[in-house]
Structures are given as C-alpha cells and as structure tokens.
Design an enzyme around this catalytic site. Structure first.
Site, PDB file in Angstrom:
ATOM      1  N   ASP A 173      16.618  59.122 -54.426  1.00  0.00           N
ATOM      2  CA  ASP A 173      15.439  59.967 -54.790  1.00  0.00           C
ATOM      3  C   ASP A 173      14.131  59.263 -54.999  1.00  0.00           C
ATOM      4  O   ASP A 173      14.381  58.157 -55.559  1.00  0.00           O
ATOM      5  CB  ASP A 173      15.765  60.765 -56.044  1.00  0.00           C
ATOM      6  N   ASN A 205      16.734  70.986 -48.447  1.00  0.00           N
ATOM      7  CA  ASN A 205      15.749  70.257 -47.922  1.00  0.00           C
ATOM      8  C   ASN A 205      14.858  70.826 -46.682  1.00  0.00           C
ATOM      9  O   ASN A 205      14.074  70.525 -46.536  1.00  0.00           O
ATOM     10  CB  ASN A 205      15.996  68.697 -47.500  1.00  0.00           C
TER      11      ASN A 205
END
Ligand code: FPP
Length: 258
Positions: free
Chosen positions: A33, A81
């Site tokens: 991330d 996503n």
C-alpha cells in the site's frame, strides 16, 4: 561488525539481534500500500507510484528468496480496485505484462515459481495470458513461490468455495457431515500452496492497519506487522526488520506455551 550493529563515530554502541535462520516465516504475505501517496509526495501522477511499486516487487522478491522465505504472496489488485478510474485500472492491468516480460529471466535464474490467484477470467486477455505464461514457464522451479493475488478478494474466494462445496454435496459427492476446515481450505485459491497456504507473517505498508479483504480465512493465526513506509520505499532492510519483529512474537495458536 554486521549490518545490524548500531555505530556512532565508528564505535559499536549497541548490537541489534540478527535474524534466526531457523525461525524464518515460511510464508510472508504483503499488502503493498502507499504507491499513490508516494507519487503525490513527489508531485508525480499516481501511476508513477505504481511503476515504482512494480520495480520494488523485483527488489523484495529477490531479497525474500535470498533470505530463504518459501512463499511470498503479494496483493497486486483486489476485487475492489476496479472502482478506481479506468486509466489507473488500465495501467495496473499492464503492470504484470511488463513485469513478466522484463523480469522472467531473473525469476527463472533464481528458481522462483510463479503462482497467480484470483478471478483470472475477468482480467483483460493480455494480463491473463501473461499470468498463465509466467506460471507455465516457472512450473518446474523448486525455489520460492512468488504468489500474486490479482483480482483477488477474500470474500469472493469464500463464496466460490462455498458454491463448490454445496454443488459437490448436492451432487451426492460429499456428505455435508464430513465438511471440516480442510474441506474449506482445499477449495480456496491458496490450495495449490499446500502446507504453505496460511501466511506466517502479514506485512502492510503505508501506515494503514486493515486487512482489506485479503486472505480472510488464511490469516487466522498470522502475525501482523504494520510499517509506515510506502510500498516503493519498503527496502530489503525493512523486510528483515519485519521478520525480526515476527521472531520476537509468541505464537500460541490459541494454546499455551510449553
Ligand atoms: C495500493 O496503493 C497499491 C495497489 C492497489 C497496486 C499494487 C501494485 C503494485 C505494487 C505493482 C504490482 C506489480 C505487479 C508485478 C503485479 P494505493 O494506490 O492504494 O496507494 P495510496 O493508498 O497511497 O493511494
């Protein structure tokens, strides 16, 4: 002097513990991330962060393999996503193609076996083909497994497993009374990893402290380590620091220490 000694003006002032090679986590999973924030901090577009993130996948893959990690699972694209702008999704879908194009000779030289788990049928054809070719080209390798989670979601995985188990029961191939944890595990996307299916250590970069629909079943007894570093800044030394933290934990799996 080793790389862990803390020095001041050339004098060793403290010795940091080094990794115990006998107690390495066999399976390390990483939620990579912070690519976007890494780019923003440099006044670059978000995709520049993903590009640098891809470069770091190479660095950390090599570092993990050299350390003796048996399986490295990387969360590359989640089922959520797809909510990102089309241009970013398109870029993220191209990354595996570029990655395998450029990095395959090194992976083969390093004896790494590539696995890709997720709903691969929903990927663009070029991405799916790159993933399938990488798995086929490294299928005989016997070193570290590099397991990409691509279009992967933990809830989706459990729904699919439930459907498969229910279908087997409805077809009379499975007695519902015999369903146990190993039945469920054998229908998960990590089943090809065998005994390595459950991560020993989960690392999440960028300061966020969430699981984000990753390996919901498999993380039941994993040790979690969070670091503030953005993924492109996560170095081999940071990986070793996370493993060191793991080695200081007391894993009881719900039992008591002997
Ligand atoms: C999260 O950061 C990262 C992703 C959604 C993509 C991760 C992908 C890579 C690191 C490259 C993958 C490489 C291969 C070879 C498949 P973010 O964009 O959410 O960052 P932010 O939270 O700072 O916005």
């Amino acid at each position: 002097m080793n790389q862990y000694d803390l020095t001041q003006g050339g004098t060793i002032v403290a010795k940091q513990p080094t990794l115990d090679p006998a107690r390495l986590p066999a399976h390390v999973a990483i939620i990579m991330d912070g690519n976007g924030r890494w780019a923003k901090r440099r006044f670059l577009p978000r995709v520049a962060g993903h590009k640098q993130g891809m470069e770091n996948v190479k660095t950390i893959t090599m570092a993990a393999s050299h350390l003796g990690i048996k399986c490295l699972t990387l969360y590359a694209f989640s089922t959520e996503n797809w909510k990102r702008p089309d241009s970013e999704v398109g870029y993220l879908m191209k990354l595996p193609v570029d990655f395998f194009n450029v990095f395959m000779p090194d992976l083969i030289k390093e004896n790494v076996r590539v696995q890709v788990m997720g709903e691969l049928d929903a990927l663009p054809a070029a991405t799916r083909q790159a993933a399938e070719a990488a798995m086929a080209d490294t299928a005989k390798n016997t070193g570290m497994i590099l397991n990409f989670a691509l279009n992967y979601g933990g809830r989706d995985e459990l729904v699919l497993a439930t459907q498969q188990i229910a279908q087997a029961a409805a077809a009379g191939q499975l007695d519902p009374a015999t369903i146990d944890a190993s039945t469920v595990a054998s229908h998960l996307m990590t089943a090809p990893l065998g005994k390595l299916a459950d991560p020993d250590l989960l690392i999440r970069t960028s300061g966020e402290e969430r699981i984000s629909n990753f390996l919901l079943w498999q993380l039941a007894y994993s040790e979690l380590v969070f670091t503030d570093l953005y993924w492109p800044d996560f170095t081999p030394a940071a990986l070793e620091a996370a493993i060191l933290e793991y080695q200081q934990r007391d894993r009881r799996f719900g039992g008591l220490n002997s």
